[in-house]
Motif scaffolding. Structure first.
Motif, short mmCIF file in Angstrom:
data_model
loop_
_atom_site.label_atom_id
_atom_site.label_comp_id
_atom_site.label_asym_id
_atom_site.label_seq_id
_atom_site.Cartn_x
_atom_site.Cartn_y
_atom_site.Cartn_z
N TYR A 30 -12.91 -0.06 1.10
CA TYR A 30 -11.72 -0.84 1.43
C TYR A 30 -11.54 -0.91 2.93
CZ TYR A 30 -6.90 -2.21 2.11
OH TYR A 30 -5.77 -2.85 2.55
N THR A 31 -11.70 0.21 3.60
CA THR A 31 -11.56 0.22 5.06
C THR A 31 -12.59 -0.71 5.68
OG1 THR A 31 -11.11 2.58 4.79
CG2 THR A 31 -11.18 1.73 7.02
N CYS A 83 0.82 -1.21 0.00
CA CYS A 83 0.00 0.00 0.00
C CYS A 83 0.85 1.25 0.00
CB CYS A 83 -0.95 0.00 1.19
SG CYS A 83 -0.13 0.25 2.76
N GLY A 84 2.12 1.13 0.35
CA GLY A 84 2.98 2.30 0.32
C GLY A 84 3.27 2.90 1.68
N VAL A 139 -6.86 6.49 1.50
CA VAL A 139 -8.29 6.36 1.20
C VAL A 139 -9.19 6.85 2.32
CG1 VAL A 139 -7.98 4.48 -0.44
CG2 VAL A 139 -8.38 3.96 1.95
N GLU A 140 -8.65 6.83 3.54
CA GLU A 140 -9.48 7.32 4.64
C GLU A 140 -8.56 7.81 5.74
OE1 GLU A 140 -12.64 4.70 5.54
OE2 GLU A 140 -13.46 5.94 7.16
N ILE A 141 -8.94 8.88 6.37
CA ILE A 141 -8.11 9.41 7.45
C ILE A 141 -9.00 10.06 8.49
CG2 ILE A 141 -7.72 11.56 6.15
CD1 ILE A 141 -4.94 11.67 7.40
N TYR A 162 -4.06 2.55 0.39
CA TYR A 162 -4.28 1.46 -0.56
C TYR A 162 -3.59 1.82 -1.86
CZ TYR A 162 -6.57 -2.09 -3.38
OH TYR A 162 -6.79 -3.16 -4.21
N LEU A 163 -2.67 0.94 -2.30
CA LEU A 163 -1.95 1.14 -3.57
C LEU A 163 -1.45 2.58 -3.73
CD1 LEU A 163 -3.87 -1.00 -6.22
CD2 LEU A 163 -1.69 -1.44 -5.09
#
Lengths: 319, 323, 287
Positions: free
Chosen positions: B251-252, B50-51, B235-237, B230-231
């Motif tokens: 995804y979460t 995911c990095g 995506v969410e914070i 993700y990748l």
């Protein structure tokens, strides 16, 4: 008659420093259709137990005593020829860390079919049919047969190994850390698939893991190993909802449950015991917060603490 | 108060080398905007690929960003030179996933742990160095510290080595510590110790901690805010507890639903997600759309920005976009 | 510095202990020890003068002349022992030069990467392509066969294998967490290279150097055999060359220097093999 019965098994490794007592007087009983989870951290002896049953121990291992009775036969005393009729056929293994389990230069289909051709005497064509069926059951598409192992992701590789373990319709599958090293989501899916596979096909399983949650979700029965000894065993709900051995309690407390409110997670002080010179008395006493003088000198026996639930601790006697 | 900020941070790794024409890239970190506060414990969560680790290394300047900016304590640290490097290294530190290779096997624990002091010339005498090292080792729970000094890395256990790593990182009194999967190679019973230590150090020193992990339970235990990656994209914070209890991004949601608990009761529900993650070489639209059970047309062509859905909670998903 | 020296010496002691533990290593080490001891002690041993032409020619081996005398009346035994000095010196100095140059080039290429790596790697490839022996013939033909030229040339032509090994090692050690930790605390690249990377990467070079010493000895013997070596030095290769006309009758003139080469090279190969076995699985340590 139980499917697998391990009686009084003690296994040691011969090392430069001396004899390493990896397993001491381990008993277990597994019936058809049951899943046993063997829970233990590194050095607990859980891998030794699995490989003792499979008789795949390294050359410096010595079986000191005990029996491993599978379908009425003591596997430890069978000849190589008789063993080969059972191991790999009625008793199979899903190995740990399958990243390089298969050859990278042969097609997956060929390698799996090979097992059936060599051991069951099937023709290549019949074998491939079975292979495709098992791959399908393991949630893989048929064209995996034409691919190479290294082309697959970690989760897919593990599914291939699962399919391979099912090729001969075994009675008992031993899974050694089947989801360790896999990503969170893949691990969950794989575990779920394994569970439903077992329900559908009815084989027995012995799952080896250090992950309390993995054992909790898939096992029917659990055995907690520490320093080569069984410290607690029984029905998974009894053991996990009401652990009686201090080690089990502490171990469970170090795996936080994200659905319950945040408590302080505990650490078990100290380190795993030196199995070449194990401590006197209870093997857990050096790290046990409740250790008494008796614990330091006398080894506690395994006592019944509930229906089908046993634990090894002096503090349990007398209620 | 903000201590670190990244602006459209990118790190691309070339896949194939070619003199002529462009090769293809792995977009390990692909445009990340993040802001971490002073004294905050922040979680960077995601699965492999995911990095998150690359982002961690970019922040501590072990990697050069391909694009984007990093601002630390108000100063631009995207490109560090000479004296700036020395200043930065005293403020920002990191501990690694593998404790067994975190120390040069040829040196004693004392030598390795004292090294930062020697390099920054923070001590004049051998006795003073020893004293400082002993204090650092005691603070991380490595006792008796005097004994540890002359030991070699191979004589210590994984848990002890990880603590020694922390001691080494702390000697320069950093304001910011990145912990990259600090417990994933340790036995379960040792994890709590390391996590408790990080929590305590944050509370006592006001040091910001970024915990990079795939273990959601660990993130819940010590972080207040977290970001899910993700990748290469965030995506969410938002608040850790909030995201765990009420994940918004598909995804979460899948990730939280997959977290196992040590509870033997309860069924294992199916998780709403398809297929496997595949690093996309020519990305179009949302990175997650091939696996998303709710993918719409818009998701396939346009990439959703991180947008605020409620106070302090941002999600990159068209399901929540207003308008 | 003191601390590092102690660590270094401790490492060497363990190394020797490890070699002794292996039976091939013991054999190799013993042979080499004997040859080295004889070579060092040559000036003080009660040997016949290796240059003297006073002895009767073509004497077969006897108590007085254990290896006989050659076509010029020189005692072969003492010449073989004095020849050991030449060969061992060539072997180790040439291999030493090769190790130093190769280690430096390989580790700089591996550590810094990028353009530096490209340039140095191409340089390595070019040198690899050069057939060492023929270039040596060429240089010796032009500049004469001075023993020091020979050693330097061998060293400067055989470094590519070390460079390759070192580069590969450094590429992996560079990613180790302790190297990253050193960067994190602000150590300079040069310091990291010499303090952490090279010492942990150098193990295969040690084994390779021993093996290179063996091939350097053969190279030098080959040169001398062709008559191109240092005319002033006593060389085993030259002795073989000089004795080859008489090999069917006065066999000892060529035989004993030949045996000496064979034993020395065998010993070095045994030690080198043992070293690569012993040092192989260690990723940066002897334990």
């Amino acid at each position: 008659m139980s499917l697998l019965r391990v009686e009084d098994l003690s296994v040691s490794y011969v090392t430069e420093r001396g004899e390493l007592k990896a397993l001491s007087e381990v008993f277990l009983e597994l019936n058809e259709g049951e899943i046993l989870g063997v829970l233990g951290e590194s050095g607990s002896g859980k891998s030794t137990l699995a490989y003792s049953v499979l008789r795949m121990l390294p050359p410096n291992a010595k079986v000191i005593k005990g029996r491993v009775v599978f379908e009425g036969k003591d596997l430890l005393r069978l000849s190589e020829e008789e063993l080969s009729k059972i191991r790999g056929k009625r008793l199979t293994l899903i190995p740990q860390n399958s990243m390089n389990a298969l050859s990278p230069v042969h097609k997956i289909g060929d390698q799996l079919a090979d097992v059936l051709v060599k051991h069951e005497g099937l023709s290549k064509r019949e074998a491939l049919k079975v292979v495709k069926e098992k791959l399908r059951i393991a949630k893989l598409s048929e064209d995996v047969t034409n691919r190479y192992f290294h082309e697959l992701s970690g989760g897919m590789r593990q599914r291939v190994m699962t399919a391979m373990s099912l090729l001969t319709d075994p009675k008992l599958i031993i899974a050694d850390e089947p989801t360790t090293g896999l990503d969170v989501i893949v691990q969950y899916q794989l575990l779920r698939e394994l569970k439903s596979l077992q329900r559908k096909l009815g084989f027995s399983m012995m799952i080896i893991s250090h992950d309390v949650s993995v054992i909790a979700k898939i096992s029917g029965f659990v055995m907690v190993l520490y320093g080569g000894k069984v410290l607690e065993c029984g029905d998974v709900i009894s053991v996990f909802k009401g652990p009686k051995s201090p080690y089990t309690q502490l171990l469970l407390a170090s795996f936080p449950d994200i659905s319950s409110p945040i408590e302080k997670i505990t650490e078990i002080p100290g380190s795993p015991p030196d199995l070449i010179e194990p401590p006197e008395g209870c093997i857990f006493h050096p790290r046990c917060p409740y250790a008494t003088d008796r614990c330091r000198s006398e080894e506690p026996p395994l006592v019944k603490v509930g229906e089908g639930h046993y634990a090894r601790c002096h503090l349990l006697e007398g209620g | 108060m903000e201590i670190l900020k990244t602006i459209r941070l990118k790190k691309y790794f070339p896949l194939s080398k070619s003199f002529l024409g462009k090769g293809s890239y792995v977009r390990a970190v692909d445009g990340v905007d993040i802001s971490i506060g002073k004294g905050e414990v922040f979680g960077l969560v995601g699965e492999s690929g995911c990095g998150k680790t690359t982002l961690g290394r970019l922040i501590v300047r072990l990697e050069e960003p391909t694009e984007g900016r990093i601002i630390f304590e108000g100063r631009e640290v995207t490109k560090l030179t000479g004296k700036e490097i020395k200043w930065f290294r005293r403020k920002v530190q990191m501990i690694f996933q593998n404790p067994y290779t975190s120390f040069d096997p040829r040196y004693t624990i004392f030598d390795s742990v004292a090294e930062p002091l020697k390099i920054h010339k923070l001590s004049s005498s051998r006795e003073e160095l020893e004293e400082l090292v002993i204090k650092a080792l005691e603070e991380v729970g490595l006792v008796p510290a005097q004994d540890m000094l002359k030991r070699y890395p191979h004589e210590l256990s994984g848990g002890q080595l990880q603590r020694a790593s922390i001691a080494r990182a702390l000697l320069l009194k950093p304001d910011f510590l990145v912990a990259d999967e600090p417990t994933s190679m340790l036995d379960a019973s040792l994890r709590a110790g390391i996590l408790n230590l990080l929590k305590r150090l944050n509370e006592e020193r006001g040091m910001s901690v970024v915990l990079i992990t795939h273990d959601i339970a660990a993130a819940r235990y010590i972080t207040k805010r977290m970001a899910v990656m993700y990748l290469g994209k965030m995506v969410e914070i938002g608040g850790t507890l909030k995201i765990i209890k009420n994940p918004l991004h598909p995804y979460t949601r899948a990730l939280m639903a997959s977290v196992l608990s040590p509870d033997p009761t309860g069924p294992m529900e199916e998780v709403a997600i398809k297929g496997e993650p595949r690093p996309v070489l020519e990305p179009k639209g949302c990175r997650f759309h091939p696996r998303c059970p709710y993918a719409m047309d818009r998701c396939r062509s346009e990439e959703p920005p991180l947008a605020e859905v409620e106070a302090g909670h941002r999600v990159a998903c068209w399901l929540y976009a207003k308008g | 510095m003191n601390r590092e020296l102690i660590t270094y010496l401790k490492g060497k002691a363990e190394l020797v202990r490890a070699i002794i533990g292996d039976k091939y290593g013991v054999i190799g080490l013993s042979i080499l020890a004997v040859i080295t001891a004889l070579a060092i002690a040559a000036p003080i041993l009660p040997l016949h003068d290796p240059y003297s032409l006073d002895y009767p020619r073509f004497l077969s081996p006897s108590l007085e002349h254990p290896f006989g005398t050659d076509h010029l009346g020189r005692d072969v035994f003492s010449r073989v022992i004095w020849g050991a000095r030449t060969s061992l010196m060539v072997g180790f100095i040439a291999a030493g030069i090769s190790a130093m140059v190769g280690t430096l080039i390989g580790s700089i290429a591996g550590y810094y990467g990028g353009l530096i790596d490209d340039v140095l790697s191409r340089l390595t490839d070019i040198f690899l392509m050069i057939p060492a022996f023929f270039l040596m013939l060429f240089i010796v033909a032009i500049y004469g066969g001075n023993i020091f030229y020979v050693m330097a040339v061998i060293g400067l032509l055989t470094w590519p294998s070390n460079a390759r090994i070192m580069r590969a090692q450094v590429l992996s050690i560079r990613e180790r967490e302790y190297v990253q930790a050193a960067v994190l605390i602000g150590e300079s690249n040069l310091r990291i290279l010499f303090k952490h990377v090279i010492p942990n990467a150098i193990h295969p070079i040690i084994a390779n150097t021993v093996l290179q010493a063996a091939s350097a000895i053969i190279l030098e013997a080959g040169l001398s055999y062709l008559g191109l070596g240092d005319p002033n030095a006593i060389s085993w290769g030259k002795m073989i060359y000089e004795g080859q006309t008489y090999i069917t009758i006065y066999w000892w003139i060529s035989f004993f220097p030949g045996l000496a080469i064979a034993l020395t090279v065998l010993a070095l190969n045994l030690i080198g093999d043992t070293l690569s076995r012993v040092l192989n699985p260690r990723s940066g340590g002897y334990t």
